[in-house]
Write an enzyme that holds these catalytic residues in place. Structure first.
Site, PDB file in Angstrom:
ATOM      1  N   GLU A   1       1.603   2.496 -12.799  1.00 57.28           N
ATOM      2  CA  GLU A   1       0.716   2.893 -11.706  1.00 57.28           C
ATOM      3  C   GLU A   1       0.463   1.756 -10.708  1.00 57.28           C
ATOM      4  O   GLU A   1       0.144   2.000  -9.550  1.00 57.28           O
ATOM      5  CB  GLU A   1      -0.604   3.443 -12.267  1.00 57.28           C
TER       6      GLU A   1
ATOM      7  N   HIS B   1       2.772  -0.376  -9.702  1.00 52.83           N
ATOM      8  CA  HIS B   1       3.905  -0.267  -8.773  1.00 52.83           C
ATOM      9  C   HIS B   1       3.717   0.933  -7.841  1.00 52.83           C
ATOM     10  O   HIS B   1       4.008   0.861  -6.653  1.00 52.83           O
ATOM     11  CB  HIS B   1       5.218  -0.077  -9.533  1.00 52.83           C
TER      12      HIS B   1
ATOM     13  N   GLN C   1      14.665 -15.800 -13.965  1.00 47.56           N
ATOM     14  CA  GLN C   1      13.231 -16.068 -14.096  1.00 47.56           C
ATOM     15  C   GLN C   1      12.744 -15.964 -15.542  1.00 47.56           C
ATOM     16  O   GLN C   1      11.548 -16.046 -15.797  1.00 47.56           O
ATOM     17  CB  GLN C   1      12.406 -15.187 -13.159  1.00 47.56           C
TER      18      GLN C   1
HETATM   19  O1  PAF Z   1       7.039  -9.255  -9.908  1.00 47.59           O
HETATM   20  C1  PAF Z   1       8.187  -8.923 -10.261  1.00 47.59           C
HETATM   21  O2  PAF Z   1       8.436  -7.804 -10.740  1.00 47.59           O
HETATM   22  C2  PAF Z   1       9.320  -9.919 -10.124  1.00 47.59           C
HETATM   23  O3  PAF Z   1       8.906 -11.221 -10.388  1.00 47.59           O
HETATM   24  C3  PAF Z   1      10.060  -9.826  -8.777  1.00 47.59           C
HETATM   25  C4  PAF Z   1       9.143 -10.184  -7.630  1.00 47.59           C
HETATM   26  C5  PAF Z   1      10.594  -8.417  -8.586  1.00 47.59           C
HETATM   27  C6  PAF Z   1      11.229 -10.797  -8.767  1.00 47.59           C
HETATM   28  O4  PAF Z   1      12.142 -10.527  -9.784  1.00 47.59           O
END
Ligand code: PAF
Length: 200
Positions: free
Chosen positions: A35, A37, A61
């Site tokens: 939710e 997103h 990451q």
């Molecule tokens: O916040 C996220 O989902 C990720 O860190 C992003 C900004 C999509 C980068 O991979």
């Protein structure tokens, strides 16, 4: 909703629309949409003509002992949520397309990335800064939206956009929470009932 895998096709779509004066909005995600997103996507929908959501679980990451392999990838659900919210294009690049053999360049924002989450995840923000820069180069958005939940990430993104003159308007939206106050996150599925009490 259009689904695009190739970075070249992505940029071509966006550049064509922008030449016609269409305002392109962008919500970058790693999928497992919730939710929080949905709220970001809705806020973006109100502010642009053409809306792109990216779904890419970005390996750079994640630390070596983190959850890259286990990270949830419910692609069919994610696409359904995007369709429900009127997303025009879902960009789903492969790891090979994002980081082809010979790839070297990393973006770092050292001072902002140093403390807090950066203390325990030393390469995390460099991975975020790199993928966001690359995604901006592919999606060519006018505006991009991020959640305030990832406060330090939002600060890193604002800094790199200014420092590298990327010309993307950054909008940061409030955190969306569960009923008990916990910030919504794709990783909440990992939390035990005991940890959840501490987390809230
Ligand atoms: O916040 C996220 O989902 C990720 O860190 C992003 C900004 C999509 C980068 O991979």
């Amino acid at each position: 909703m259009k689904i695009v895998h190739s970075p070249q096709a992505m940029a071509a779509w966006s550049l064509r629309l922008r030449r016609e004066g269409v305002l392109v909005g962008f919500v970058p995600t790693m999928g497992a949409l919730h939710e929080g997103h949905r709220a970001l996507i809705r806020a973006a929908r109100l502010r642009c003509d053409a809306l792109v959501v990216s779904i890419f679980v970005n390996p750079t990451q994640f630390g070596p002992s983190e959850d890259l392999a286990q990270y949830p990838r419910p692609l069919a659900n994610d696409r359904r949520l995007c369709r429900e919210e009127g997303v025009d294009l879902c960009f789903e690049p492969s790891v090979a397309a994002m980081y082809p053999q010979g790839y070297q360049t990393m973006v770092t924002v050292p001072a902002i990335a140093r403390r807090w989450e950066g203390d325990v995840r030393p390469h995390h923000f460099s991975g975020v800064a790199t993928v966001v820069t690359k995604l901006f180069g592919m999606v060519r958005p006018d505006i991009a939206l991020f959640g305030q939940k990832d406060y330090q990430q939002a600060a890193v993104v604002r800094r790199l956009v200014d420092d590298l003159n990327l010309g993307v308007g950054i909008i940061v939206r409030p955190t969306v929470r569960e009923k008990d106050g916990l910030a919504m996150s794709s990783r909440n599925v990992y939390i035990s009932p005991e940890q959840r009490i501490i987390a809230t």
